[in-house]
Design an enzyme around this catalytic site. Sequence first.
Site, short mmCIF file in Angstrom:
data_model
loop_
_atom_site.label_atom_id
_atom_site.label_comp_id
_atom_site.label_asym_id
_atom_site.label_seq_id
_atom_site.Cartn_x
_atom_site.Cartn_y
_atom_site.Cartn_z
N ASP A 177 -8.02 33.30 -11.63
CA ASP A 177 -9.35 33.70 -11.15
C ASP A 177 -10.44 32.71 -11.56
O ASP A 177 -11.62 32.95 -11.32
CB ASP A 177 -9.70 35.10 -11.68
N GLY A 178 -10.06 31.61 -12.22
CA GLY A 178 -11.04 30.59 -12.58
C GLY A 178 -11.49 30.64 -14.03
O GLY A 178 -12.17 29.73 -14.51
N ARG A 205 -33.05 18.11 -20.08
CA ARG A 205 -34.28 17.80 -19.35
C ARG A 205 -35.13 19.05 -19.10
O ARG A 205 -36.29 18.95 -18.76
CB ARG A 205 -33.95 17.07 -18.04
N GLN A 206 -34.53 20.23 -19.24
CA GLN A 206 -35.32 21.47 -19.12
C GLN A 206 -35.52 22.01 -20.53
O GLN A 206 -34.92 23.00 -20.94
CB GLN A 206 -34.58 22.48 -18.21
N LYS A 264 -43.49 6.32 -12.39
CA LYS A 264 -42.85 7.01 -11.28
C LYS A 264 -43.37 8.43 -11.12
O LYS A 264 -43.89 9.03 -12.06
CB LYS A 264 -41.33 7.01 -11.45
N ARG A 321 -41.81 12.05 -9.22
CA ARG A 321 -40.69 12.64 -8.48
C ARG A 321 -41.23 13.65 -7.49
O ARG A 321 -41.88 14.62 -7.86
CB ARG A 321 -39.71 13.30 -9.46
N HIS A 360 -32.57 13.06 -23.81
CA HIS A 360 -33.64 12.67 -22.89
C HIS A 360 -34.96 12.46 -23.64
O HIS A 360 -35.62 11.44 -23.47
CB HIS A 360 -33.77 13.74 -21.79
N ASP A 372 -32.36 3.08 -18.07
CA ASP A 372 -32.73 4.50 -18.05
C ASP A 372 -31.75 5.25 -18.96
O ASP A 372 -30.69 4.73 -19.30
CB ASP A 372 -32.65 5.04 -16.62
C1 R5P Z 1 -36.05 11.20 -16.08
O1 R5P Z 1 -37.12 11.26 -16.67
C2 R5P Z 1 -34.87 10.43 -16.59
O2 R5P Z 1 -35.22 9.51 -17.57
C3 R5P Z 1 -34.16 9.72 -15.46
O3 R5P Z 1 -35.04 8.72 -14.94
C4 R5P Z 1 -33.76 10.64 -14.38
O4 R5P Z 1 -33.18 11.77 -14.92
C5 R5P Z 1 -32.82 9.96 -13.42
O5 R5P Z 1 -32.48 10.87 -12.43
P1 R5P Z 1 -32.16 10.38 -10.96
O6 R5P Z 1 -31.04 9.39 -11.03
O7 R5P Z 1 -31.78 11.66 -10.24
O8 R5P Z 1 -33.42 9.77 -10.38
#
Ligand code: R5P
Length: 288
Positions: free
Chosen positions: A34-35, A93-94, A189, A191, A127, A215
């Site tokens: 069942d996983g 990241r969260q 940047k 998003r 992160h 990164d």
């Molecule tokens: C974000 O602040 C992180 O440092 C990365 O730049 C990010 O998580 C990269 O994600 P993606 O490849 O989806 O752009």
Amino acid sequence: MIVIAGSASPKLSAQVANLLGAELVNAEFKRFPDGEIYVRAEAEVRRKPVAIIQTTCPPQNDNLFELLLLLDAVKVLGASRIVAVIPYLAYARQDKRFKPGEAISLRTVSKLISQSGAAEVITIDVHQEEALGNFSIPAFSQTAMPLIGRHLKSLDLRNPVIIGADQGSMKRATLVALELGAEHYFLEKRRISPENVVIYPKNLSVENRDVVMVDDIVSTGGTIISATKMLMEQGARDVYVACAHPVLAGNAMERLKEAGIKQIIATDTIEKDVSLVSVAPLIADMLK
Ligand code: R5P
């Protein structure tokens, strides 16, 4: 110390155990029809310190749950102290509430890890360092950037320039650049959506030079692809990508190749073909 290998970090676990001269235990993993996940760690750990090495790359929920089961199993066997080594820490990241009503995912993850028996957490290139404040047990992150910089030295880069993919990666780019004795910058940047990233143009002296984009994570590749377009328009020769965690979600690898990236250099926090740099020495040092 006994090193227990999680199913997502088999090679890294073996290397760490080897560096420490520690016993390596390969736990048993099965899936029920069942996983549901079955885990068994058959080891003589009573009154001994144990490190469980399990990364939490996709499928992150399965890998995380396997870690929790392993922690609990080893705790019940009577280990004196358990260190959870999570080379890539999912949900980092969260780490805060960006909008009302959002879950602080890392906080929940941290509670699960400590309640399952970990006395300490070790990770690589989290992160943001402050995110570790979500843990109620000692939690440490070490950076792989100097190791990546040393690897880059072995490539024949032409007049290289190191570029942090965003402000958050400025420190990482600096650490890589220091190893190479190279110039470094960072980009700005925004998003728009998970895959759509806008990089604000900057006049950089990249013409006819090899560029290394740095990164912490490459996930969808959106950040890197957007930056690469700009750098190529400005006359960069070859664009390399250096990251700690090659998450490479979905078809990210193909998209990065299509964007003209020359090579991706990543670490084995996630064991992939591009994992050319091992973080085993960093982890072994932290476990000593
Ligand atoms: C974000 O602040 C992180 O440092 C990365 O730049 C990010 O998580 C990269 O994600 P993606 O490849 O989806 O752009």
